[in-house]
Design a protein around this motif. Sequence first.
Motif, PDB file in Angstrom:
ATOM      1  N   ARG A 127       0.652  -1.371   0.048  1.00  0.00           N
ATOM      2  CA  ARG A 127      -0.116  -0.210   0.070  1.00  0.00           C
ATOM      3  C   ARG A 127       1.061   1.385  -0.071  1.00  0.00           C
ATOM      4  O   ARG A 127       1.665   1.607   1.043  1.00  0.00           O
ATOM      5  CB  ARG A 127      -0.974  -0.059   1.329  1.00  0.00           C
ATOM      6  N   PRO A 128       0.822   2.135  -1.059  1.00  0.00           N
ATOM      7  CA  PRO A 128       1.744   3.534  -1.137  1.00  0.00           C
ATOM      8  C   PRO A 128       0.904   4.051   0.248  1.00  0.00           C
ATOM      9  O   PRO A 128      -0.063   4.032   0.577  1.00  0.00           O
ATOM     10  CB  PRO A 128       1.337   3.962  -2.261  1.00  0.00           C
ATOM     11  N   PRO A 129       1.931   5.255   0.544  1.00  0.00           N
ATOM     12  CA  PRO A 129       1.421   6.194   1.460  1.00  0.00           C
ATOM     13  C   PRO A 129       0.210   6.731   0.896  1.00  0.00           C
ATOM     14  O   PRO A 129      -0.042   7.238  -0.203  1.00  0.00           O
ATOM     15  CB  PRO A 129       2.560   7.408   1.351  1.00  0.00           C
ATOM     16  N   ALA A 130      -0.618   6.931   2.047  1.00  0.00           N
ATOM     17  CA  ALA A 130      -2.042   7.370   1.640  1.00  0.00           C
ATOM     18  C   ALA A 130      -2.821   7.702   2.844  1.00  0.00           C
ATOM     19  O   ALA A 130      -2.448   7.261   3.895  1.00  0.00           O
ATOM     20  CB  ALA A 130      -2.908   6.280   0.636  1.00  0.00           C
ATOM     21  N   PRO A 131      -3.799   8.720   2.989  1.00  0.00           N
ATOM     22  CA  PRO A 131      -4.496   8.698   4.248  1.00  0.00           C
ATOM     23  C   PRO A 131      -5.321   7.665   4.426  1.00  0.00           C
ATOM     24  O   PRO A 131      -5.608   6.657   3.645  1.00  0.00           O
ATOM     25  CB  PRO A 131      -5.435  10.056   3.638  1.00  0.00           C
ATOM     26  N   VAL A 132      -5.798   7.559   5.795  1.00  0.00           N
ATOM     27  CA  VAL A 132      -6.483   6.555   6.137  1.00  0.00           C
ATOM     28  C   VAL A 132      -7.591   6.727   6.859  1.00  0.00           C
ATOM     29  O   VAL A 132      -7.766   7.830   7.890  1.00  0.00           O
ATOM     30  CB  VAL A 132      -5.413   5.641   7.363  1.00  0.00           C
ATOM     31  N   ALA A 133      -8.760   6.266   6.787  1.00  0.00           N
ATOM     32  CA  ALA A 133     -10.173   6.468   7.495  1.00  0.00           C
ATOM     33  C   ALA A 133     -10.227   6.143   8.830  1.00  0.00           C
ATOM     34  O   ALA A 133      -9.311   5.204   9.377  1.00  0.00           O
ATOM     35  CB  ALA A 133     -11.286   5.710   6.592  1.00  0.00           C
ATOM     36  N   ALA A 134     -10.920   6.792   9.569  1.00  0.00           N
ATOM     37  CA  ALA A 134     -11.001   6.395  11.075  1.00  0.00           C
ATOM     38  C   ALA A 134     -11.741   4.901  11.101  1.00  0.00           C
ATOM     39  O   ALA A 134     -12.898   4.488  10.393  1.00  0.00           O
ATOM     40  CB  ALA A 134     -11.886   7.296  11.635  1.00  0.00           C
ATOM     41  N   PRO A 135     -11.361   4.073  12.255  1.00  0.00           N
ATOM     42  CA  PRO A 135     -11.968   2.881  12.188  1.00  0.00           C
ATOM     43  C   PRO A 135     -13.344   3.066  12.948  1.00  0.00           C
ATOM     44  O   PRO A 135     -13.609   4.218  13.776  1.00  0.00           O
ATOM     45  CB  PRO A 135     -11.068   2.086  13.113  1.00  0.00           C
ATOM     46  N   ALA A 136     -14.274   2.104  12.777  1.00  0.00           N
ATOM     47  CA  ALA A 136     -15.761   2.065  13.487  1.00  0.00           C
ATOM     48  C   ALA A 136     -15.814   1.808  14.687  1.00  0.00           C
ATOM     49  O   ALA A 136     -16.778   1.695  15.280  1.00  0.00           O
ATOM     50  CB  ALA A 136     -16.459   1.125  12.377  1.00  0.00           C
ATOM     51  N   GLY A 222     -16.305  -6.852  11.358  1.00  0.00           N
ATOM     52  CA  GLY A 222     -15.699  -5.568  11.098  1.00  0.00           C
ATOM     53  C   GLY A 222     -14.625  -5.397  11.940  1.00  0.00           C
ATOM     54  O   GLY A 222     -13.854  -4.339  12.026  1.00  0.00           O
ATOM     55  N   ALA A 223     -14.179  -6.359  12.854  1.00  0.00           N
ATOM     56  CA  ALA A 223     -12.829  -6.341  13.847  1.00  0.00           C
ATOM     57  C   ALA A 223     -11.509  -6.050  13.136  1.00  0.00           C
ATOM     58  O   ALA A 223     -10.857  -5.338  13.205  1.00  0.00           O
ATOM     59  CB  ALA A 223     -13.163  -7.461  14.679  1.00  0.00           C
ATOM     60  N   GLY A 224     -11.377  -7.100  12.106  1.00  0.00           N
ATOM     61  CA  GLY A 224     -10.257  -7.169  11.277  1.00  0.00           C
ATOM     62  C   GLY A 224      -9.874  -5.671  10.573  1.00  0.00           C
ATOM     63  O   GLY A 224      -8.914  -5.041  10.398  1.00  0.00           O
ATOM     64  N   ARG A 225     -11.034  -4.909   9.863  1.00  0.00           N
ATOM     65  CA  ARG A 225     -10.859  -3.931   9.467  1.00  0.00           C
ATOM     66  C   ARG A 225     -10.532  -2.853  10.247  1.00  0.00           C
ATOM     67  O   ARG A 225      -9.752  -2.074  10.184  1.00  0.00           O
ATOM     68  CB  ARG A 225     -12.389  -3.555   8.621  1.00  0.00           C
ATOM     69  N   ALA A 226     -11.122  -2.871  11.523  1.00  0.00           N
ATOM     70  CA  ALA A 226     -10.803  -1.860  12.360  1.00  0.00           C
ATOM     71  C   ALA A 226      -9.321  -2.038  12.842  1.00  0.00           C
ATOM     72  O   ALA A 226      -8.634  -0.898  13.013  1.00  0.00           O
ATOM     73  CB  ALA A 226     -11.717  -2.045  13.693  1.00  0.00           C
ATOM     74  N   VAL A 227      -8.933  -3.217  13.177  1.00  0.00           N
ATOM     75  CA  VAL A 227      -7.332  -3.273  13.599  1.00  0.00           C
ATOM     76  C   VAL A 227      -6.453  -2.602  12.459  1.00  0.00           C
ATOM     77  O   VAL A 227      -5.579  -2.080  12.751  1.00  0.00           O
ATOM     78  CB  VAL A 227      -7.223  -4.701  13.630  1.00  0.00           C
ATOM     79  N   LEU A 229      -7.343  -0.518  10.003  1.00  0.00           N
ATOM     80  CA  LEU A 229      -7.321   0.982   9.911  1.00  0.00           C
ATOM     81  C   LEU A 229      -6.404   1.741  11.234  1.00  0.00           C
ATOM     82  O   LEU A 229      -5.727   2.571  11.115  1.00  0.00           O
ATOM     83  CB  LEU A 229      -9.056   1.227   9.822  1.00  0.00           C
ATOM     84  N   GLY A 230      -6.855   1.143  12.436  1.00  0.00           N
ATOM     85  CA  GLY A 230      -6.283   1.763  13.616  1.00  0.00           C
ATOM     86  C   GLY A 230      -4.605   1.604  13.656  1.00  0.00           C
ATOM     87  O   GLY A 230      -4.046   2.494  13.872  1.00  0.00           O
ATOM     88  N   SER A 231      -4.114   0.481  13.035  1.00  0.00           N
ATOM     89  CA  SER A 231      -2.615   0.381  12.986  1.00  0.00           C
ATOM     90  C   SER A 231      -2.092   1.109  11.694  1.00  0.00           C
ATOM     91  O   SER A 231      -0.702   1.468  11.813  1.00  0.00           O
ATOM     92  CB  SER A 231      -2.429  -1.097  13.196  1.00  0.00           C
ATOM     93  N   LEU A 232      -2.831   1.043  10.626  1.00  0.00           N
ATOM     94  CA  LEU A 232      -2.533   1.821   9.661  1.00  0.00           C
ATOM     95  C   LEU A 232      -2.119   3.321   9.616  1.00  0.00           C
ATOM     96  O   LEU A 232      -1.319   3.878   9.324  1.00  0.00           O
ATOM     97  CB  LEU A 232      -3.291   1.681   8.174  1.00  0.00           C
ATOM     98  N   ALA A 233      -3.032   4.059  10.663  1.00  0.00           N
ATOM     99  CA  ALA A 233      -2.982   5.257  10.817  1.00  0.00           C
ATOM    100  C   ALA A 233      -1.594   5.870  11.129  1.00  0.00           C
ATOM    101  O   ALA A 233      -1.266   6.935  10.556  1.00  0.00           O
ATOM    102  CB  ALA A 233      -4.048   5.663  11.939  1.00  0.00           C
ATOM    103  N   PRO A 234      -0.788   5.274  12.188  1.00  0.00           N
ATOM    104  CA  PRO A 234       0.378   5.470  12.361  1.00  0.00           C
ATOM    105  C   PRO A 234       1.276   5.662  11.332  1.00  0.00           C
ATOM    106  O   PRO A 234       2.604   6.262  11.392  1.00  0.00           O
ATOM    107  CB  PRO A 234       0.986   5.034  13.743  1.00  0.00           C
TER     108      PRO A 234
END
Length: 269
Positions: A127-136, A222-227, A229-234
């Motif tokens: 995944r190239p650098p890009a904005p990340v949505a907030a997890p649910a 949705g747990a996998g998606r949340a993990v 997104l939350g770990s991609l953000a940093p």
Amino acid sequence: MANTRQTTPDARVEDRSRPDHPDHPAAFDDAVIRQARNSAALWAATGNSRGHEVIRRRSFLAVLGGERAGTRILLQEPDPDAHELAELTELAGRSAGPVDVEDPFSSTDLSHLGIGMRNWQMPIMVRPPAPVAAPAMEVIRVQRAHELQTAEQIVIEGFELTRFTPYRPGEMFPPALTEQPGVDVFLAVLDGEAVGAGVTVVHDGFGSHYWVAAPSAHRSRGAGRAVMLGSLAPMANLPVTLTASRLGRPLYESLGFTAVTSSTWWSSQ
């Protein structure tokens, strides 16, 4: 990455690192070697935190664990020489437990490592650098011992790691793991209950994901998606790699990851 085994390459993997894709992000060119280096960084950190012997050579890194953890070998170059291959073979032969080998280059035949040695392939994705949505749901960075044990139990169940049963706290994720440079563990929390876990590594300007899992009762919720997104953000400003299972690949594609080639895995179990 999930523990789903495949004996043949994923037919949908497209090698986007070739010159005939002039519009591909530069991160695609480095995906294989970066996945190799980051996996080595994770397993060196894991081995060091467990007190296991870590052996580094030009073409591989090996972590020598005990009867339950076994021996983990990660190829770092596509061309181990005869001496390195002989040492790798010797290390596998004297393993006290199972042997697992990751070859992101898919270039070395390791079927001789043991009777019943199996192999399968999974796509390396980037995944190239890009904005990340907030997890649910809430995603926390693990900081306390009980949080790390919760993540450990989720990963053991999610990946069906029967070698770590009966459960011994800290055997897979020792307390020192989160003190290792570049390593972070995350938990997704819903209504006060941990429902997903994952591990990230940042090494030399690249991020990578490992051990993304959810308990059986919370899969497809949705747990996998949340993990993720939350770990991609940093790591939003970094290229990020991972190795995907067949079941996990659609999620990763929806988050902006692209498969670039296949990694070959070998296991005695």
